[in-house]
Design a protein around this motif. Sequence first.
Motif, PDB file in Angstrom:
ATOM      1  N   LEU A 261      43.602  31.425  35.754  1.00  0.00           N
ATOM      2  CA  LEU A 261      43.885  32.908  35.732  1.00  0.00           C
ATOM      3  C   LEU A 261      42.664  33.634  36.234  1.00  0.00           C
ATOM      4  O   LEU A 261      42.788  34.883  36.423  1.00  0.00           O
ATOM      5  N   HIS A 262      41.818  32.829  36.920  1.00  0.00           N
ATOM      6  CA  HIS A 262      40.738  33.553  37.704  1.00  0.00           C
ATOM      7  C   HIS A 262      40.746  33.137  39.050  1.00  0.00           C
ATOM      8  O   HIS A 262      41.799  33.161  39.833  1.00  0.00           O
ATOM      9  N   LYS A 294      59.235  36.244  26.913  1.00  0.00           N
ATOM     10  CA  LYS A 294      57.811  36.224  25.943  1.00  0.00           C
ATOM     11  C   LYS A 294      57.862  34.798  25.424  1.00  0.00           C
ATOM     12  O   LYS A 294      56.845  34.316  24.918  1.00  0.00           O
ATOM     13  N   ARG A 299      53.693  32.792  33.866  1.00  0.00           N
ATOM     14  CA  ARG A 299      53.349  34.052  34.228  1.00  0.00           C
ATOM     15  C   ARG A 299      53.605  34.066  35.894  1.00  0.00           C
ATOM     16  O   ARG A 299      53.404  33.050  36.664  1.00  0.00           O
ATOM     17  N   LEU A 300      53.627  35.295  36.596  1.00  0.00           N
ATOM     18  CA  LEU A 300      53.736  35.352  38.063  1.00  0.00           C
ATOM     19  C   LEU A 300      52.517  35.260  38.538  1.00  0.00           C
ATOM     20  O   LEU A 300      51.512  36.132  38.179  1.00  0.00           O
ATOM     21  N   MET A 301      52.071  34.190  39.110  1.00  0.00           N
ATOM     22  CA  MET A 301      50.711  33.980  39.497  1.00  0.00           C
ATOM     23  C   MET A 301      50.397  34.818  40.895  1.00  0.00           C
ATOM     24  O   MET A 301      51.365  35.275  41.590  1.00  0.00           O
ATOM     25  N   GLY A 302      49.245  35.220  40.875  1.00  0.00           N
ATOM     26  CA  GLY A 302      48.853  36.434  41.757  1.00  0.00           C
ATOM     27  C   GLY A 302      49.416  37.694  41.366  1.00  0.00           C
ATOM     28  O   GLY A 302      49.343  38.717  42.381  1.00  0.00           O
ATOM     29  N   PHE A 303      49.773  38.034  40.178  1.00  0.00           N
ATOM     30  CA  PHE A 303      50.197  39.296  39.722  1.00  0.00           C
ATOM     31  C   PHE A 303      49.390  39.538  38.484  1.00  0.00           C
ATOM     32  O   PHE A 303      49.106  38.870  37.486  1.00  0.00           O
ATOM     33  N   GLY A 304      49.013  40.972  38.503  1.00  0.00           N
ATOM     34  CA  GLY A 304      48.191  41.391  37.125  1.00  0.00           C
ATOM     35  C   GLY A 304      46.747  41.280  37.529  1.00  0.00           C
ATOM     36  O   GLY A 304      46.165  40.549  38.173  1.00  0.00           O
ATOM     37  N   ARG A 306      42.875  42.513  35.166  1.00  0.00           N
ATOM     38  CA  ARG A 306      42.246  43.173  33.934  1.00  0.00           C
ATOM     39  C   ARG A 306      41.844  44.533  34.279  1.00  0.00           C
ATOM     40  O   ARG A 306      42.048  45.441  33.474  1.00  0.00           O
ATOM     41  N   TYR A 351      59.765  45.825  33.679  1.00  0.00           N
ATOM     42  CA  TYR A 351      58.625  45.153  32.958  1.00  0.00           C
ATOM     43  C   TYR A 351      57.584  45.119  33.964  1.00  0.00           C
ATOM     44  O   TYR A 351      56.450  45.388  33.090  1.00  0.00           O
ATOM     45  N   HIS A 355      54.102  47.540  32.694  1.00  0.00           N
ATOM     46  CA  HIS A 355      52.925  46.886  32.271  1.00  0.00           C
ATOM     47  C   HIS A 355      51.730  46.948  33.399  1.00  0.00           C
ATOM     48  O   HIS A 355      50.878  46.266  33.408  1.00  0.00           O
ATOM     49  N   LEU A 357      51.791  45.837  36.650  1.00  0.00           N
ATOM     50  CA  LEU A 357      51.495  44.634  37.180  1.00  0.00           C
ATOM     51  C   LEU A 357      51.674  44.757  38.785  1.00  0.00           C
ATOM     52  O   LEU A 357      53.028  45.041  39.100  1.00  0.00           O
ATOM     53  N   ASN A 360      47.776  40.857  43.055  1.00  0.00           N
ATOM     54  CA  ASN A 360      46.343  40.788  42.963  1.00  0.00           C
ATOM     55  C   ASN A 360      45.765  40.249  44.536  1.00  0.00           C
ATOM     56  O   ASN A 360      46.586  39.706  45.124  1.00  0.00           O
ATOM     57  N   ASP A 362      44.919  37.493  45.200  1.00  0.00           N
ATOM     58  CA  ASP A 362      45.232  35.906  45.422  1.00  0.00           C
ATOM     59  C   ASP A 362      46.685  35.764  45.607  1.00  0.00           C
ATOM     60  O   ASP A 362      47.123  34.640  46.066  1.00  0.00           O
ATOM     61  N   PHE A 383      37.262  30.512  47.600  1.00  0.00           N
ATOM     62  CA  PHE A 383      36.803  31.712  47.052  1.00  0.00           C
ATOM     63  C   PHE A 383      35.461  31.663  46.405  1.00  0.00           C
ATOM     64  O   PHE A 383      34.753  32.672  46.559  1.00  0.00           O
TER      65      PHE A 383
END
Length: 428
Positions: A261-262, A294, A299-304, A306, A351, A355, A357, A360, A362, A383
């Motif tokens: 997630l990071h 849900k 999750r779509l990695m590299g999206f979204g 905080r 969606y 949201h 999204l 990011n 990455d 990184f």
Amino acid sequence: MSDHVKLIYDGKTYELPVITGSEGEKGIDISALRQTTGLITLDPGFANTGSCVSTITFMNGEKGILRYRGIPVEQLAEYSIFTETTYLLINGVLPTRKQLNQFSILLNDNSLIHEDMQSFFQSFPRASHPMGILSSMVTALRSFYPEIKITEEEINLMVTRLLSKIRTLAAMSYKISRGHKVVYPRPDLSYCANFLNMMFDNPVKPYQIDEDQVRALNIFWILHADHEQNCSTSTVRMVGSGRVNLYAAISAGIAALWGPLHGGANQAVIEMLTKIKEEDSGNVAKSVERAKDKNDPFRLMGFGHRVYKTYDPRAKIMKKTCDGVLEKLKISDPLLDIAKELEEVALKDNYFIDHNLYPNIDFYSGIVLRALGIPTNMFTVMFAIGRLPGWIAQWKESVDDPNWRLSRPRQIYAGPAPIDYVPIEDRI
Ligand code: ACO
């Protein structure tokens, strides 16, 4: 505008000061809250909590702004080099030519690794993840280079050592993992060129330094250099607040960065794109649908993000760099086509719109790293090397803070009321 807020609790009114940052950001100072009201705040994930006052990095998630020491990241990516941005973050101002030269000399002087550390590397099982190795090796640096006495000079030396040696350690771990002979750093090469040379030079095929690749690596590391109070940086500050040595605090930051997630998201993105290519025949819609479901943890990695509720400014630069690198190297990467299509489909989907999204940093960074020849399991290490200046700057700021306190959050206890110990023979 009022400089305080009123809190009414249990029939009493309390006034809490509002503090304003240099960009107009406002926060309620609750440092005396518990003492005056008996209350604490509850904020899982710290989404509403400022952990410090900082002068290093400004970001605005609604407008997609990122500045290091006031300078927009777009300008640094265009005009700066990684070592100059490192100096800026750690010292607060851009270096003069003389200061930058001296800094580069110091980095060169400290680039070698104690030979005994190599035997350490050899002992890790072959399948070890490079992030685990890096985190352990950074902690081990303290044993190889113990500080004599904590003076400002010693701290500066420790900082330079870390900045220089992390790059050597990363390249060395790659060479050893492949069973190849380690390549030593060369004093005639720049920071980024040196890293690429240590990674890829070998006696059979000497590595040819390519200035476009060196530039791409500079941009990659500049974009990762700091991001205010993210998960790994907060970890560095938190661990550092116990007054551990710098190596231990950075090692904790590396461990925190590892997660998908990071920082681990750059590796996860490539794995996701590869899966779409190989298992879904390039069908991106399936992944978009899964990300919305849900009942599916996918999750779509590299999206979204905080903080960013718009396009991550670093992702824009990374996408441009990605196109430029692939074009210059005349590489056609099918994963880039899939990434672009995925982005297009997701950005039109309600969606993702609802949201907020967006891609990011990455999302495109892994494709740049692939083009440079970096193996996927080294992405998060890349990184970490980039984030090191930010971690160091934030650690320095926190230990120099006159209001420094040990980080020690509280909790709301929701466990059982007091009960007596039951001897084992009486338990059912
Ligand atoms: N795909 C699908 N849905 C998502 C995604 C995503 N990538 N990211 C967030 N959401 C949804 C959540 O399901 C949630 O939906 P709901 O409100 O309908 O239940 C909503 O958006 C908010 O999600 P949170 O997890 O609460 O948002 P948070 O701010 O905590 O998470 C994070 C941010 C962890 C980055 C998240 O967006 C994510 O998991 N992204 C994928 C991993 C990733 O790319 N990480 C790298 C981040 S950048 C960095 O650290 C370098």
